[in-house]
Design a protein around this motif. Structure first.
Motif, short mmCIF file in Angstrom:
data_model
loop_
_atom_site.label_atom_id
_atom_site.label_comp_id
_atom_site.label_asym_id
_atom_site.label_seq_id
_atom_site.Cartn_x
_atom_site.Cartn_y
_atom_site.Cartn_z
N CYS A 155 16.45 -13.25 -29.16
CA CYS A 155 17.57 -12.40 -28.97
C CYS A 155 18.73 -12.39 -29.78
O CYS A 155 19.25 -11.34 -30.35
CB CYS A 155 18.09 -12.83 -27.67
SG CYS A 155 17.01 -12.58 -26.24
N ARG A 194 19.92 -9.12 -32.15
CA ARG A 194 21.26 -8.61 -32.36
C ARG A 194 22.01 -8.70 -33.64
O ARG A 194 22.92 -7.88 -34.03
CB ARG A 194 22.42 -9.53 -31.31
CG ARG A 194 21.78 -9.17 -29.96
CD ARG A 194 22.76 -9.78 -28.90
NE ARG A 194 22.19 -9.89 -27.62
CZ ARG A 194 21.56 -10.79 -27.00
NH1 ARG A 194 21.66 -11.94 -27.54
NH2 ARG A 194 21.41 -10.85 -25.64
N GLU A 234 15.89 -17.54 -26.76
CA GLU A 234 17.19 -17.09 -27.07
C GLU A 234 17.39 -16.91 -28.60
O GLU A 234 18.33 -16.02 -28.96
CB GLU A 234 18.17 -18.22 -26.35
CG GLU A 234 18.25 -18.43 -25.01
CD GLU A 234 18.61 -19.67 -24.55
OE1 GLU A 234 19.14 -20.38 -25.53
OE2 GLU A 234 18.65 -19.82 -23.41
N THR A 276 16.77 -3.61 -23.27
CA THR A 276 17.69 -4.53 -23.71
C THR A 276 16.94 -5.47 -24.76
O THR A 276 15.53 -5.70 -25.05
CB THR A 276 18.25 -5.47 -22.72
OG1 THR A 276 17.19 -6.40 -22.40
CG2 THR A 276 18.79 -4.67 -21.62
N ALA A 277 17.70 -6.11 -25.51
CA ALA A 277 17.23 -7.00 -26.75
C ALA A 277 16.49 -8.24 -25.90
O ALA A 277 15.34 -8.61 -26.51
CB ALA A 277 18.61 -7.39 -27.47
N GLU A 278 17.21 -8.59 -24.76
CA GLU A 278 16.37 -9.59 -24.22
C GLU A 278 14.92 -9.23 -23.65
O GLU A 278 14.08 -10.11 -23.67
CB GLU A 278 17.46 -10.16 -23.00
CG GLU A 278 18.65 -10.61 -23.28
CD GLU A 278 19.67 -9.77 -23.75
OE1 GLU A 278 20.69 -10.31 -24.25
OE2 GLU A 278 19.47 -8.47 -23.43
N ALA A 317 12.91 -9.03 -26.81
CA ALA A 317 12.52 -10.74 -27.30
C ALA A 317 11.58 -11.43 -26.15
O ALA A 317 10.74 -12.03 -26.77
CB ALA A 317 13.72 -11.38 -27.23
#
Length: 185
Positions: free
Chosen positions: A131, A135, A128, A150-152, A155
């Motif tokens: 992530c 961002r 987390e 995505t960033a997720e 990560a």
């Protein structure tokens, strides 16, 4: 003989020292009590079982390894964050040999579910955090992420590479930093 233990933190410190000297198998209620110079009952005042002691010791080791740095700027820049994380992984390997290896993760059998849970909580926290850094990083191109990438997901990829590096005991972040440069900037 050691001074009398008066706090949970002192017990955890003694547990970490046992782990450093003798490995995870050395941690049990009796050995920790002996290391602290107190009775077994004194340890039970803080931990109701060996599993609870092991779980707290695992959490304590993870917290020592990945404590928050004094320089909060580390969490504003993806490359700085990854460099810091790899440095902490190296520190953890030196301070707690075998802690990151599959063998040491295997020490957490059925009666040590709390330790496994603490490890998974730490991993989730790191993921987390990655992530959040992705961002916040102002150097990341505005179009770097989309609905499919995505960033997720990135990560998660970075975290997988970290876990692989842990198993290989490779603490050089240069290849991961190059992936970040080519993908995000």
């Amino acid at each position: 003989m050691n001074t009398v233990v008066t706090s949970k933190e002192e017990i955890l410190k003694a547990s970490r020292e046992l782990i450093q000297r003798e490995g995870w198998s050395a941690v049990n209620i009796r050995s920790v009590a002996a290391a602290c110079g107190v009775s077994v009952g004194s340890i039970y005042n803080y931990f109701n079982s060996k599993a609870a002691l092991i779980g707290a010791a695992v959490e304590s080791v993870w917290c020592e390894i990945f404590h928050r740095p004094e320089d909060g700027a580390v969490f504003q820049d993806t490359q700085a964050c990854l460099t810091w994380l790899y440095g902490r992984m190296e520190y953890g390997c030196k301070q707690y040999p075998g802690f990151f290896s599959l063998h040491s993760l295997g020490f957490m059998g059925e009666d040590k579910a709390d330790g496994r849970e603490k490890m998974q909580q730490t991993w989730q926290h790191i993921l987390e955090g990655l992530c959040a850094v992705l961002r916040r990083d102002t150097k990341v191109r505005p179009d770097a992420f989309n609905d499919q990438f995505t960033a997720e997901k990135f990560a998660d990829l970075l975290f997988s590479l970290m876990l692989s590096a842990l198993l290989r005991q490779d603490y050089d972040p240069s290849a991961v930093l190059e992936i970040v440069r080519r993908t995000l900037y």
